[in-house]
Design a protein around this motif. Structure first.
Motif, PDB file in Angstrom:
ATOM      1  N   LYS A  10       1.039 -49.669 -39.791  1.00  0.00           N
ATOM      2  CA  LYS A  10       2.260 -48.872 -39.874  1.00  0.00           C
ATOM      3  C   LYS A  10       3.402 -49.710 -40.435  1.00  0.00           C
ATOM      4  CE  LYS A  10       4.459 -45.383 -37.007  1.00  0.00           C
ATOM      5  NZ  LYS A  10       4.453 -44.810 -35.649  1.00  0.00           N
ATOM      6  N   GLU A  69      -4.572 -42.456 -35.944  1.00  0.00           N
ATOM      7  CA  GLU A  69      -3.666 -43.532 -35.576  1.00  0.00           C
ATOM      8  C   GLU A  69      -4.341 -44.338 -34.481  1.00  0.00           C
ATOM      9  OE1 GLU A  69       0.798 -43.143 -35.193  1.00  0.00           O
ATOM     10  OE2 GLU A  69       0.224 -43.328 -33.086  1.00  0.00           O
ATOM     11  N   GLU A  76      -2.981 -46.920 -39.205  1.00  0.00           N
ATOM     12  CA  GLU A  76      -3.084 -45.501 -39.523  1.00  0.00           C
ATOM     13  C   GLU A  76      -4.066 -45.286 -40.665  1.00  0.00           C
ATOM     14  OE1 GLU A  76       1.360 -43.949 -38.461  1.00  0.00           O
ATOM     15  OE2 GLU A  76       1.050 -44.712 -40.493  1.00  0.00           O
TER      16      GLU A  76
END
Length: 172
Positions: free
Chosen positions: A126, A155, A165
């Motif tokens: 992320k 996720e 992710e």
């Protein structure tokens, strides 16, 4: 597979029956040091395995499946009955860590993805601390262009490391 590294996702796709898998990495040494399984693929499975090296701004000149229409923002397929150019699936993992390369990477994917049904699968952190990139910055690049749809597939947050992710992108 863009930014293939060891190429494990590409090897998996190949073992699952892909007729062609093209591995791309910035460093030409990747092919020489790729896992032994990759070299076994080249000799034991009757399909196309190729390696390409180069910068994302130039590598499309080497790749055999590139979209050739003048207007890359068009999601129209080629004339009826003609096959679309481009790759059906593009896999990327850990490629979006540098903010300065996001636009170049995105432009490459638009040049290389089959229209209208191709899909890009990106696995990434992320946030990449210290360099500023991350999956959300790439998603913002895609969404600002307005040509592709994005959806979060998975996720992974184990509480002990950075959130990872998996995203899917496709032409609208």
């Amino acid at each position: 597979m863009l930014g293939c590294g060891h190429g494990l996702p590409g090897i998996y796709m190949y073992l699952e029956g892909a007729s062609a898998v093209h591995f791309q990495d910035f460093n030409a040494e990747v092919e020489q040091h790729a896992p032994l399984a990759t070299n076994e693929l080249k000799s034991n499975i009757p399909a196309e395995v190729r390696f390409f090296s180069g910068d994302w701004s130039e590598v499309h000149k080497l790749l055999p499946h590139v979209w050739e229409k003048e207007n890359p923002k068009s999601s129209d397929s080629s004339s009826e009955g003609e096959p679309c150019a481009g790759y059906d699936i593009i896999l990327m993992a850990e490629t979006v860590y540098s903010i300065s390369s996001l636009q170049t990477l995105y432009e490459l994917t638009k040049k290389c993805l089959s229209r209208p049904h191709g899909g890009i699968y990106m696995a990434a952190k992320k946030h990449y601390f210290g360099v500023g990139g991350g999956s959300r910055q790439f998603v913002a690049t895609v969404e600002n262009d307005g040509v592709m749809a994005s959806s979060l597939i998975a996720e992974v947050a184990d509480g002990s490391s950075n959130v990872r992710e998996v995203w899917k992108f496709s032409f609208k």
